[in-house]
Design a protein around this motif. Sequence first.
Motif, mmCIF file in Angstrom:
data_model
loop_
_atom_site.group_PDB
_atom_site.id
_atom_site.type_symbol
_atom_site.label_atom_id
_atom_site.label_comp_id
_atom_site.label_asym_id
_atom_site.label_seq_id
_atom_site.Cartn_x
_atom_site.Cartn_y
_atom_site.Cartn_z
ATOM 1 N N GLU A 65 0.826 -1.207 0.000
ATOM 2 C CA GLU A 65 0.000 0.000 0.000
ATOM 3 C C GLU A 65 0.863 1.262 0.000
ATOM 4 O OE1 GLU A 65 -3.353 2.150 2.777
ATOM 5 O OE2 GLU A 65 -3.242 -0.040 2.797
ATOM 6 N N GLU A 66 1.907 1.255 0.822
ATOM 7 C CA GLU A 66 2.803 2.414 0.842
ATOM 8 C C GLU A 66 3.522 2.566 -0.498
ATOM 9 O OE1 GLU A 66 6.483 4.468 3.306
ATOM 10 O OE2 GLU A 66 5.568 2.658 4.104
ATOM 11 N N ALA A 67 3.952 1.451 -1.078
ATOM 12 C CA ALA A 67 4.615 1.499 -2.384
ATOM 13 C C ALA A 67 3.669 2.064 -3.439
ATOM 14 C CB ALA A 67 5.097 0.107 -2.778
ATOM 15 N N ASP A 68 2.411 1.642 -3.409
ATOM 16 C CA ASP A 68 1.418 2.169 -4.358
ATOM 17 C C ASP A 68 1.197 3.666 -4.160
ATOM 18 O OD1 ASP A 68 1.051 -0.309 -5.529
ATOM 19 O OD2 ASP A 68 -0.767 -0.775 -4.396
ATOM 20 N N SER A 69 1.111 4.090 -2.906
ATOM 21 C CA SER A 69 0.855 5.508 -2.648
ATOM 22 C C SER A 69 2.021 6.379 -3.109
ATOM 23 C CB SER A 69 0.567 5.740 -1.162
ATOM 24 O OG SER A 69 1.740 5.613 -0.391
ATOM 25 N N ARG A 70 3.212 5.801 -3.169
ATOM 26 C CA ARG A 70 4.386 6.541 -3.639
ATOM 27 C C ARG A 70 4.622 6.330 -5.134
ATOM 28 N NH1 ARG A 70 9.208 6.559 0.293
ATOM 29 N NH2 ARG A 70 9.788 7.626 -1.579
ATOM 30 N N LYS A 71 3.701 5.630 -5.779
ATOM 31 C CA LYS A 71 3.762 5.362 -7.230
ATOM 32 C C LYS A 71 5.043 4.639 -7.624
ATOM 33 C CE LYS A 71 0.825 9.275 -8.114
ATOM 34 N NZ LYS A 71 0.724 10.633 -8.558
ATOM 35 N N LEU A 72 5.423 3.668 -6.805
ATOM 36 C CA LEU A 72 6.621 2.886 -7.097
ATOM 37 C C LEU A 72 6.283 1.748 -8.054
ATOM 38 C CD1 LEU A 72 8.163 2.636 -3.506
ATOM 39 C CD2 LEU A 72 8.534 4.392 -5.251
ATOM 40 N N VAL A 73 7.148 1.534 -9.012
ATOM 41 C CA VAL A 73 7.020 0.397 -9.914
ATOM 42 C C VAL A 73 7.800 -0.751 -9.281
ATOM 43 C CG1 VAL A 73 7.592 -0.501 -12.198
ATOM 44 C CG2 VAL A 73 6.850 1.884 -11.934
ATOM 45 N N CYS A 74 7.131 -1.881 -9.097
ATOM 46 C CA CYS A 74 7.766 -3.019 -8.425
ATOM 47 C C CYS A 74 7.828 -4.203 -9.377
ATOM 48 C CB CYS A 74 6.984 -3.392 -7.169
ATOM 49 S SG CYS A 74 6.874 -2.022 -5.997
ATOM 50 N N ASP A 75 9.025 -4.705 -9.581
ATOM 51 C CA ASP A 75 9.256 -5.848 -10.469
ATOM 52 C C ASP A 75 9.889 -6.957 -9.648
ATOM 53 O OD1 ASP A 75 9.717 -7.589 -12.567
ATOM 54 O OD2 ASP A 75 11.448 -6.478 -13.322
ATOM 55 N N PHE A 76 9.087 -7.953 -9.297
ATOM 56 C CA PHE A 76 9.567 -9.053 -8.466
ATOM 57 C C PHE A 76 9.612 -10.333 -9.277
ATOM 58 C CE2 PHE A 76 7.285 -6.590 -4.936
ATOM 59 C CZ PHE A 76 8.392 -5.799 -4.696
ATOM 60 N N GLN A 77 10.754 -10.993 -9.252
ATOM 61 C CA GLN A 77 10.967 -12.277 -9.922
ATOM 62 C C GLN A 77 11.250 -13.307 -8.828
ATOM 63 O OE1 GLN A 77 11.357 -12.381 -13.568
ATOM 64 N NE2 GLN A 77 10.595 -10.294 -13.507
ATOM 65 N N TRP A 78 10.190 -13.757 -8.163
ATOM 66 C CA TRP A 78 10.340 -14.666 -7.036
ATOM 67 C C TRP A 78 9.887 -16.055 -7.437
ATOM 68 C CZ3 TRP A 78 7.573 -10.793 -3.299
ATOM 69 C CH2 TRP A 78 8.450 -9.757 -2.973
ATOM 70 N N ASP A 79 10.822 -16.973 -7.548
ATOM 71 C CA ASP A 79 10.584 -18.361 -7.954
ATOM 72 C C ASP A 79 9.890 -19.132 -6.828
ATOM 73 O OD1 ASP A 79 10.728 -21.016 -8.707
ATOM 74 O OD2 ASP A 79 12.878 -21.013 -9.075
ATOM 75 N N ASN A 80 8.702 -19.675 -7.119
ATOM 76 C CA ASN A 80 7.928 -20.413 -6.115
ATOM 77 C C ASN A 80 8.561 -21.732 -5.691
ATOM 78 O OD1 ASN A 80 6.063 -18.416 -6.309
ATOM 79 N ND2 ASN A 80 4.401 -19.705 -7.022
ATOM 80 N N THR A 81 9.528 -22.216 -6.422
ATOM 81 C CA THR A 81 10.088 -23.535 -6.108
ATOM 82 C C THR A 81 11.287 -23.470 -5.165
ATOM 83 O OG1 THR A 81 11.545 -23.521 -8.035
ATOM 84 C CG2 THR A 81 9.328 -24.437 -8.344
ATOM 85 N N MET A 82 11.797 -22.282 -4.897
ATOM 86 C CA MET A 82 12.984 -22.158 -4.046
ATOM 87 C C MET A 82 12.595 -22.421 -2.586
ATOM 88 S SD MET A 82 16.275 -21.498 -4.135
ATOM 89 C CE MET A 82 16.481 -20.708 -5.700
ATOM 90 N N ARG A 83 13.115 -23.513 -2.039
ATOM 91 C CA ARG A 83 12.854 -23.887 -0.644
ATOM 92 C C ARG A 83 14.187 -23.986 0.085
ATOM 93 N NH1 ARG A 83 7.702 -26.261 -0.125
ATOM 94 N NH2 ARG A 83 6.722 -26.563 -2.143
ATOM 95 N N LEU A 84 14.161 -23.645 1.369
ATOM 96 C CA LEU A 84 15.369 -23.805 2.157
ATOM 97 C C LEU A 84 14.988 -24.110 3.595
ATOM 98 C CD1 LEU A 84 16.605 -20.472 3.350
ATOM 99 C CD2 LEU A 84 15.263 -20.462 1.263
ATOM 100 N N ARG A 85 15.941 -24.675 4.306
ATOM 101 C CA ARG A 85 15.751 -24.951 5.729
ATOM 102 C C ARG A 85 16.524 -23.893 6.496
ATOM 103 N NH1 ARG A 85 13.266 -28.771 7.647
ATOM 104 N NH2 ARG A 85 14.560 -29.123 9.479
#
Length: 95
Positions: free
Chosen positions: A22-42
């Motif tokens: 919400e804060e990012a939207d209010s500041r008109k920030l462009v967000c580009d996230f490349q988050w792989d759903n398969t990355m798992r770690l302990r």
Amino acid sequence: MPQVDEVVLADLLEEIWAPLAEEADSRKLVCDFQWDNTMRLRTNRAALRTILKNLLKNAVIYTPVDGTIESSITGSIESWVIRVANTDTTLSETD
């Protein structure tokens, strides 16, 4: 000894990002996230959450209005890299 859990990295990042969006939207920030759903770690989930929250929150705080935040996850089971970058121009190297 800290508790160690299996963590899906993208899920944790999305959980952390939700209240910051919400804060990012209010500041008109462009967000580009490349988050792989398969990355798992302990790992210690709470400690990792604190670290990632700090990175993402700082990206929102220090990115100028109309700026860009980029984040990606790369790697394998044995090693991984989380990258968070923004278009900040206000911090110096010593900051």
